[in-house]
Structures are given as structure tokens and as C-alpha cells.
Enzyme design. Sequence first.
Site, mmCIF file in Angstrom:
data_model
loop_
_atom_site.group_PDB
_atom_site.id
_atom_site.type_symbol
_atom_site.label_atom_id
_atom_site.label_comp_id
_atom_site.label_asym_id
_atom_site.label_seq_id
_atom_site.Cartn_x
_atom_site.Cartn_y
_atom_site.Cartn_z
ATOM 1 N N GLU A 26 0.832 -1.216 0.000
ATOM 2 C CA GLU A 26 0.000 0.000 0.000
ATOM 3 C C GLU A 26 0.861 1.259 0.000
ATOM 4 O OE1 GLU A 26 -1.481 1.786 3.368
ATOM 5 O OE2 GLU A 26 -0.900 0.211 4.775
ATOM 6 N N LYS A 39 -3.190 -1.163 15.274
ATOM 7 C CA LYS A 39 -2.569 -0.352 16.333
ATOM 8 C C LYS A 39 -3.509 -0.215 17.515
ATOM 9 C CE LYS A 39 1.073 2.348 14.414
ATOM 10 N NZ LYS A 39 0.920 2.536 12.981
HETATM 11 N N1 PSU Z 1 -2.506 1.751 10.438
HETATM 12 C C1 PSU Z 1 -1.155 1.828 10.547
HETATM 13 N N2 PSU Z 1 -0.443 2.463 9.567
HETATM 14 C C2 PSU Z 1 -1.062 3.012 8.468
HETATM 15 C C3 PSU Z 1 -2.479 2.892 8.364
HETATM 16 C C4 PSU Z 1 -3.151 2.256 9.362
HETATM 17 O O1 PSU Z 1 -0.601 1.346 11.506
HETATM 18 O O2 PSU Z 1 -0.380 3.592 7.611
HETATM 19 C C5 PSU Z 1 -3.166 3.425 7.135
HETATM 20 C C6 PSU Z 1 -3.479 2.259 6.178
HETATM 21 O O3 PSU Z 1 -3.354 2.728 4.840
HETATM 22 C C7 PSU Z 1 -4.933 1.956 6.470
HETATM 23 C C8 PSU Z 1 -5.467 3.335 6.758
HETATM 24 O O4 PSU Z 1 -5.611 1.331 5.403
HETATM 25 O O5 PSU Z 1 -4.425 3.973 7.504
HETATM 26 C C9 PSU Z 1 -6.765 3.307 7.539
HETATM 27 O O6 PSU Z 1 -7.268 4.602 7.612
HETATM 28 P P1 PSU Z 1 -8.766 4.842 8.142
HETATM 29 O O7 PSU Z 1 -8.712 4.517 9.604
HETATM 30 O O8 PSU Z 1 -9.030 6.295 7.840
HETATM 31 O O9 PSU Z 1 -9.644 3.903 7.346
#
Ligand code: PSU
Length: 313
Positions: free
Chosen positions: A28, A162
Site C-alpha cells: 500500500e 494499532k
Molecule cells: N494503520 C497503521 N499504519 C497506516 C495505516 C493504518 O498502523 O499507515 C493506514 C493504512 O493505509 C490503512 C489506513 O488502510 O491507515 C486506515 O485509515 P482509516 O482509519 O481512515 O480507514
Amino acid sequence: MTVDGVGLRIHPEVIEALESDTPVVALESTIISHGLPRPDNLRVAREIEQTVRDHGGVPATIAVIEGKPCVGLSDEELRLIAESDDVVKLGVRDLGVAAAKGLHGATTVAATASLAAQADIDVFATGGLGGVHRHARDSWDESADLTALSRIPMAVVCAGVKSILDVPATLERLETLNVPVFGYRTTQFPGFYLADSGHALEWSFDFAEEIADAVLQHWQLAWPAVSSGVLIANPIPVEDQLDPVLHDRILNEALAAADKEGIAGKDVTPFLLEFFHRETGGESLRANVLLVKRNAELATRIAAEIIDAAPNQ
Ligand code: PSU
Ligand code: MN
């Protein structure tokens, strides 16, 4: 140097790998643009790609360049994603808008999995999956990563989610969404910076070959009722994890700061990640880089086993 597919640009190296049964691992780009601090992010993005190559695979980092969804990036494009201020965070629902407006965008786990599946890639490595946020009962903030995985047959290797998230609620949602979660050499769901989130897993495997077998059987047996992804949780080794005391202190400060500053929507995750990187003085970055590379390695081995079990399927 690149080939135009229908709506998608797939790098020729990726096409060749797919055609010749070489393992391909999707990566990603939101982790590069919004998940890791500059200037380390570009170096780390390159190192993740190199890890896949070192284990006999071909990396396919996915992003949107001038509106075009790209599967496999040139080094110049990787640099653009890492360094430009004009790169927007794109979930699945944003892909059409980005295409219509000709934007540069970094794809989340959900959007990356969606584009990777269109390119016939089965395996994807990331750091942490999005999930259910704390206080989601009030905010309704649940990452679209979860619903995407409920519909996209993709094997996603991660180090858990996380602890900025509500971990047990995320595990419950994955169950509801028919997404199996396998622990790799662990019976506990990992906690991203920590080896153990404190929540048990139902299924554990010790070898990439067994994981590939279970993934392929899941796709066979669950179809056509569901065509969901599989989450493979690969913990950071205990000796390499973030100091739990430091972790808990920064976590509480990060959550309080987000609350105080009224951070909402797609800004929540990047805000909390940046807070961690800034406040742990490089410790969270060290752990993050290590675990993503370990995930890229395991993903490459699983992709190779999937090919061995079902060549050119
Ligand atoms: N969690 C991490 N590192 C990240 C992300 C999540 O530890 O870089 C990024 C990933 O791309 C994940 C996105 O798909 O954040 C999720 O964002 P949201 O909570 O806005 O869906
Ligand atoms: Mn959200």
C-alpha cells in the site's frame, strides 16, 4: 515502460511476474504518504520493495498517479508519493473521484486490496490494518478496510492493528464480516508495536505452506456465499517491540490530543500515527520498519506457496 490496462496501469514487471508464476506482493502507499514520517518514508518504501525482491518476489506498490490507478510504481513515482504535498489519502470510495479529477493519491489497505484484486494479485503486505476506533459507538468511525476485506479475496499480512484502535471490537467485526484471522507462530493477536495485544486468536499456523493451503481452501469453500479476504497476523518479536511503558504513555497522550483538537474522519489515523512517531523519538519508526519488512517477507513466502499449490490459477 508501462502498459495500460482497462482503467488500471500494471507495471510490465508485475505483468511478467504474474504470467510466469513469480510471487507478486501488493504494497500500500498510504503508509508511505501518511503513515511514516518524512524523510524516512521514501527510504523505507524502497526497503519494503527490496525485501520482496530479496525473497524472490516482485513488489507491486499501488497508488494513483495523475488519476490513473497504478499497480507497480517506478522509483520516480514512489518518490512523488513520499515527498509531494499534493498526495491525497484514497479509500475505495475516493478512487473514482481521483480518476475524474486527475489527482495523485495514496491508497489505503481497502483501496490497495481492491486494485490488487483487479490485477489478479492474491497477497498483500502492510503494517497495520485499519479497524474500529475507540468510542466508535459515538463517532461511528470504523475503517473501510474491514468492509473491503469482507468482499475482496486477498491474503493480507499485517502486524495486527494499532492500539490507537479498539482491538477487541475490531476482532469482533472481522468475525461478523467473515474474515478469518490466522496467527503466524502465535496464538495471540499482535498489537502492532507490541507482540501481543492481549487478545487471543482462534487459529495459528507455523508455516507459510499451511497458510497458503488454508487461504486457498477458504476461497474455495466460502465461495460463492462470501469472497472474503484472510488476515495473517505476524507479530513483531518480543525483543524488538516498543517498550510497553513508553507505548502506553504515548497512546494515552495521542488519544487525548486527537480529542482535544477535534480530529475527525480520515484525518484520525494519520494524526495518531504522526503523534507516535514524533513523541517516541524514533522508537516507533524503528519498530514499524522492522515489522513491515517482516510482513513483506512472509507475504512473499505465502505468495510462492500459493503458486506452488495452484499454479497459474
Ligand atoms: N494503520 C497503521 N499504519 C497506516 C495505516 C493504518 O498502523 O499507515 C493506514 C493504512 O493505509 C490503512 C489506513 O488502510 O491507515 C486506515 O485509515 P482509516 O482509519 O481512515 O480507514
Ligand atoms: Mn475512519
